[in-house]
Write a protein that holds these residues in place. Sequence first.
Motif, mmCIF file in Angstrom:
data_model
loop_
_atom_site.group_PDB
_atom_site.id
_atom_site.type_symbol
_atom_site.label_atom_id
_atom_site.label_comp_id
_atom_site.label_asym_id
_atom_site.label_seq_id
_atom_site.Cartn_x
_atom_site.Cartn_y
_atom_site.Cartn_z
ATOM 1 N N ILE A 94 22.476 34.430 27.714
ATOM 2 C CA ILE A 94 23.681 33.658 28.026
ATOM 3 C C ILE A 94 24.313 34.281 29.272
ATOM 4 O O ILE A 94 24.313 35.504 29.430
ATOM 5 N N LEU A 95 24.841 33.431 30.165
ATOM 6 C CA LEU A 95 25.652 33.932 31.278
ATOM 7 C C LEU A 95 27.081 33.457 31.058
ATOM 8 O O LEU A 95 27.298 32.299 30.689
ATOM 9 N N VAL A 96 28.039 34.365 31.290
ATOM 10 C CA VAL A 96 29.435 33.936 31.358
ATOM 11 C C VAL A 96 29.823 34.099 32.820
ATOM 12 O O VAL A 96 29.768 35.211 33.355
ATOM 13 N N ALA A 97 30.165 32.982 33.469
ATOM 14 C CA ALA A 97 30.265 32.999 34.931
ATOM 15 C C ALA A 97 31.612 32.489 35.419
ATOM 16 O O ALA A 97 32.319 31.772 34.705
ATOM 17 N N GLY A 98 31.921 32.846 36.679
ATOM 18 C CA GLY A 98 33.140 32.380 37.336
ATOM 19 C C GLY A 98 33.085 30.880 37.613
ATOM 20 O O GLY A 98 32.051 30.232 37.433
ATOM 21 N N ASP A 99 34.216 30.362 38.071
ATOM 22 C CA ASP A 99 34.390 28.925 38.268
ATOM 23 C C ASP A 99 33.359 28.325 39.244
ATOM 24 O O ASP A 99 32.899 29.002 40.156
ATOM 25 N N ASN A 100 33.048 27.047 39.039
ATOM 26 C CA ASN A 100 32.206 26.260 39.962
ATOM 27 C C ASN A 100 30.794 26.833 40.071
ATOM 28 O O ASN A 100 30.228 26.925 41.152
ATOM 29 N N ILE A 150 22.539 38.000 23.785
ATOM 30 C CA ILE A 150 23.378 38.853 24.635
ATOM 31 C C ILE A 150 23.880 37.998 25.791
ATOM 32 O O ILE A 150 23.123 37.219 26.373
ATOM 33 N N ALA A 151 25.162 38.174 26.107
ATOM 34 C CA ALA A 151 25.742 37.426 27.224
ATOM 35 C C ALA A 151 26.033 38.380 28.382
ATOM 36 O O ALA A 151 26.626 39.440 28.193
ATOM 37 N N ALA A 152 25.588 37.995 29.589
ATOM 38 C CA ALA A 152 25.828 38.822 30.775
ATOM 39 C C ALA A 152 27.042 38.291 31.522
ATOM 40 O O ALA A 152 27.136 37.082 31.766
ATOM 41 N N PRO A 153 27.993 39.171 31.897
ATOM 42 C CA PRO A 153 29.174 38.710 32.632
ATOM 43 C C PRO A 153 28.902 38.606 34.128
ATOM 44 O O PRO A 153 28.399 39.550 34.734
ATOM 45 N N GLU A 204 31.279 41.869 28.552
ATOM 46 C CA GLU A 204 31.291 43.194 29.197
ATOM 47 C C GLU A 204 31.005 44.335 28.209
ATOM 48 O O GLU A 204 30.717 45.455 28.610
ATOM 49 N N LYS A 205 31.054 44.040 26.941
ATOM 50 C CA LYS A 205 30.781 45.084 25.935
ATOM 51 C C LYS A 205 29.302 45.468 25.880
ATOM 52 O O LYS A 205 28.955 46.502 25.316
ATOM 53 N N GLY A 206 28.437 44.608 26.421
ATOM 54 C CA GLY A 206 27.026 44.986 26.498
ATOM 55 C C GLY A 206 26.168 44.487 25.356
ATOM 56 O O GLY A 206 26.481 43.492 24.704
ATOM 57 N N ALA A 207 25.079 45.227 25.118
ATOM 58 C CA ALA A 207 23.989 44.712 24.279
ATOM 59 C C ALA A 207 24.346 44.544 22.803
ATOM 60 O O ALA A 207 23.704 43.754 22.100
ATOM 61 N N ASN A 208 25.334 45.269 22.354
ATOM 62 C CA ASN A 208 25.663 45.133 20.940
ATOM 63 C C ASN A 208 26.533 43.920 20.643
ATOM 64 O O ASN A 208 26.728 43.540 19.499
ATOM 65 N N ALA A 209 27.096 43.354 21.716
ATOM 66 C CA ALA A 209 28.002 42.216 21.531
ATOM 67 C C ALA A 209 27.222 40.919 21.654
ATOM 68 O O ALA A 209 27.047 40.393 22.743
ATOM 69 N N ARG A 210 26.744 40.417 20.580
ATOM 70 C CA ARG A 210 25.981 39.159 20.627
ATOM 71 C C ARG A 210 26.915 37.982 20.413
ATOM 72 O O ARG A 210 27.760 37.998 19.527
ATOM 73 N N MET A 211 26.736 36.974 21.240
ATOM 74 C CA MET A 211 27.514 35.746 21.088
ATOM 75 C C MET A 211 26.662 34.738 20.337
ATOM 76 O O MET A 211 25.437 34.771 20.432
ATOM 77 N N GLU A 212 27.332 33.835 19.652
ATOM 78 C CA GLU A 212 26.580 32.783 18.965
ATOM 79 C C GLU A 212 27.021 31.420 19.469
ATOM 80 O O GLU A 212 28.213 31.179 19.650
ATOM 81 N N ASP A 270 37.843 33.829 30.081
ATOM 82 C CA ASP A 270 38.279 35.225 30.294
ATOM 83 C C ASP A 270 37.991 36.073 29.048
ATOM 84 O O ASP A 270 37.499 37.203 29.154
ATOM 85 N N ALA A 271 38.299 35.529 27.876
ATOM 86 C CA ALA A 271 38.072 36.260 26.622
ATOM 87 C C ALA A 271 36.581 36.525 26.419
ATOM 88 O O ALA A 271 36.175 37.640 26.047
ATOM 89 N N LEU A 272 35.755 35.508 26.699
ATOM 90 C CA LEU A 272 34.313 35.670 26.519
ATOM 91 C C LEU A 272 33.724 36.602 27.578
ATOM 92 O O LEU A 272 32.748 37.325 27.321
ATOM 93 N N MET A 273 34.330 36.605 28.767
ATOM 94 C CA MET A 273 33.890 37.520 29.838
ATOM 95 C C MET A 273 34.096 38.962 29.367
ATOM 96 O O MET A 273 33.210 39.806 29.526
ATOM 97 N N LYS A 274 35.260 39.227 28.794
ATOM 98 C CA LYS A 274 35.558 40.571 28.264
ATOM 99 C C LYS A 274 34.559 40.934 27.167
ATOM 100 O O LYS A 274 34.079 42.053 27.088
ATOM 101 N N ASP A 275 34.276 39.961 26.322
ATOM 102 C CA ASP A 275 33.333 40.167 25.223
ATOM 103 C C ASP A 275 31.950 40.522 25.790
ATOM 104 O O ASP A 275 31.290 41.451 25.319
#
Lengths: 201, 468
Positions: free
Chosen positions: A70-76, A10-13, A134-142, A127-132
Motif C-alpha cells: 500500500i502507498l499513502v501518498a500526497g495530493d494529486n 504494509i503501507a509506505a508513506p 510511518e510506524k514501519g513494518a509492524n503497522a499493517r493496514m487493512e 494525515d492519520a494514515l500517513m502517520k500510521d
Amino acid sequence: MEKFDKLSGIAAPMPLVNIDTDMIIPKVFLKTIKRSGLGVNLFDEMRYDRDGNEIPDFVLNKPAYREAQILVAGDNFGCGSSREHAPWALADFGIKAVISTSFADIFFNNCFKNGILPIVLPQEQVDALMKDAEKGANARMEIDLEAQTVTSSDGDVFHFEVDPHRKHCLLNGLDDIGLTLEKSASIDAFEKKMALERPWV
Amino acid sequence: MSPKTLYDKIWDAHVAHEAEDGTCLLYIDRHLVHEVTSPQAFEGLRLADREVHSPDKTIAVPDHNVPTTPGREDPAQMTEESRIQVEALDKNARDFGIHYYPVNDIRQGIVHIVGPEQGWTLPGMTVVCGDSHTATHGAFGALAHGIGTSEVEHVLATQTLIQKKSKNMKVEITGKLKPGVTAKDITLAVIGKTGTAGGTGYVIEYCGEAIRDLSMEGRMTVCNMAIEGGARAGLIAPDEKTFEYIKGRPHAPKGGQWEQAMEWWKTLHSDDDAHWDKIVTLKGEEIEPVVTWGTSPEDVLPITDVVPSPEDFTGGKVEAAKRALDYMGLTPGQKLTDIKVDAVFVGSCTNGRIEDLREVAKVLKGRKVADGVRMMIVPGSGLVREQAEEEGLAEIFQEAGAEWRLAGCSMCLAMNPDQLAPEERCASTSNRNFEGRQGYKGRTHLMSPAMAAAAAVTGHLTDVRELT
C-alpha cells in the motif's frame, strides 16, 4: 485481471504532493512492448543513483517497506502522462492500493484496469494514515473493498467511496472488453443512427 | 429542453448505452495511436483473436521515439528498443488496416498536430489517444482526452469507452491580451491560479474575448495544457475561425456533407443559462508573460518576479517547493531574469505549429543564439517544417545558429536522442517541467515560443517585451 477483495499489508508513506507518472516510471522504461517486468524500475530516479545503486533514504529501499503493498501518498498522485506503465510498475512491484486526497484522472482510471485500488480520503484521514504508515513494518493496514473501509494498525476505521461498477469489476476481476462486447447490439444501433445523422464522421 | 453546456451536448450525442448507475458507453469518433502506448493493446487484441472495430476511424503515427536528425530512416539512429516500438506500429497498422503516416511520410509528425492538420479532428467529435495531451483537439470543440493502454485496447475492440460524466467548469479570459502575451501565457496563468489538481473531475470550457481572439493554433496551445490543470479535457466552442481552418483539409467533409456538418456544428456552444459546477475568471489584460520556476506546471510566475521561498507556500507544497528549488538549483529571491540557460527547446504538441515558429523567427531575425546556448527547433509535423521553409523561417533559425530538426516529440519528453544532460537548464516551449522530463536531472522552465527565443538570444530568462 486479478481480483481485489481484502488486503492486509504494509503501507509506505510518500507525503510528497504531485507525484507524477514520470516519477513513478521514467520514460526510458516506456520502450517496452510488454506489460510485465517494470517493478524493478518503479520510482527509478528516486530509488537508484546513476550507477544503479539503491538510494538508502528512499522509502521503498528501507528494510521496513521493501514488501509494501500500500502507498499513502500526497495530493494529486499520478498526475501527468497517461502512461499505463505507471500502474503496471506499481502492480509488478506488489503495490495493490494507493491512498491519497486526490488522484489524477487518467491514472485513477488506469489503476482499476490493473487490479489496483486507488482510495480517496479527506486530508485529516490521509494525515492519520500517513502517520500510521510511518510506524514501519509492524503497522499493517487493512483494506476491505466490499465494506469500503481502511483500518489503521490502531484499529481506526475509515470509510471510502468507490464507483459501484468499478467495485464490481475489481471484486470479480472482470475484463471490461468482454463486458462491453455483450452490449454490441447497442453499439451497432448507435452506429446505424450516426450513419444517417452524422455521415461525415 | 434544459440548457446545456457544450460538453453536455457532445456527451449526449455520443452515449451508445447507459447503465442504471450512470455508467455509459461513450462512442469514439476518432482514435489516434502512437508507438509507445499501443503495442500492448494490439498484443491484447491478437491474444483474444479480436479485430479493430473501426479501422477507418483509427489513425496511427510514430512520434515519441523518432529521431529528429536527417537520415533517420536509418535504423542505426534509433536504439534497439525504440526501433522495435516503431516497427511494431508499422506492423500493427498494416495488419489491422488502420490509417498510417510512417516516419518517411511528409505528413508524419506529433499525433496531436497531424490530427487537426489532416482534418481528422472535427467539431463535436469524441477523440481519444493513449496520450494525455489529446486535450489539444478540444480547440475544435471536440471532446478529446487521453486514455491508458487498456482503454486503447477497449476502443480498438469496441469503438467505445466506459465513462462517467465529468462536471462542467468554465474558464473565462476576459478582455484583450497585452503585447508580448500569448496563448501559452494564458494556459500557464490558468494553471498557476487553479493548481495542477484544480481541474480534477471536470471538463473545462475556455471562453471569453481573449480566447475568441486567439487563432486555432493558439486555441490548441490553451487546450493542450488542460490536462496539466488536472481536467479530463479542455474545450473551445467552434466558430468561423474553426470552420475556416477545417475547410478543404484532406479528411474534412466536402459538398453536401460539409453543409450538413455545418448545421450541427453551429449549435455547438454552451447555452446562456447552462449550469457550471465551477467558474474561474482571469482578466486578459492582467496576464503577463510567465515562466515556471519549479517542477510542477503550477509553479508559474510572471517573468518580472523573483524565485519564491518554500515559506511562501502552505501544506504539502512547502516540502514540494524545497525539493523543487533544490532540484532546479535556484535560490529564493533570485530574479527570474537572472537565471542563465544552457539549452532552448522550441517544439512539442503545445507549441510546434507554424504560428509558434513565426513568433520565434520574429525574435531571432537579425540576432544570434547566445554563446554557449544550444537551441533546437523541432517542427510539429513534416508539413509544418515544409511551410516554415517556404516562409523563410528555417533560414532565419539557421542564420541565428539554431538547429532546425525533423518532426517529432523530441525533447518534450526526451524519449529519442534529444535530451538534456544532468543539471543542464532549458527554456522550453513544451508542457511539463517534471523532474527528469527532458533528461535525467535536466532542469526545465516552461514558457511561450517568443519567450524561449528571447532566452536563446540573451542566454538567460528574459522578458520578451524588453527585446525591441
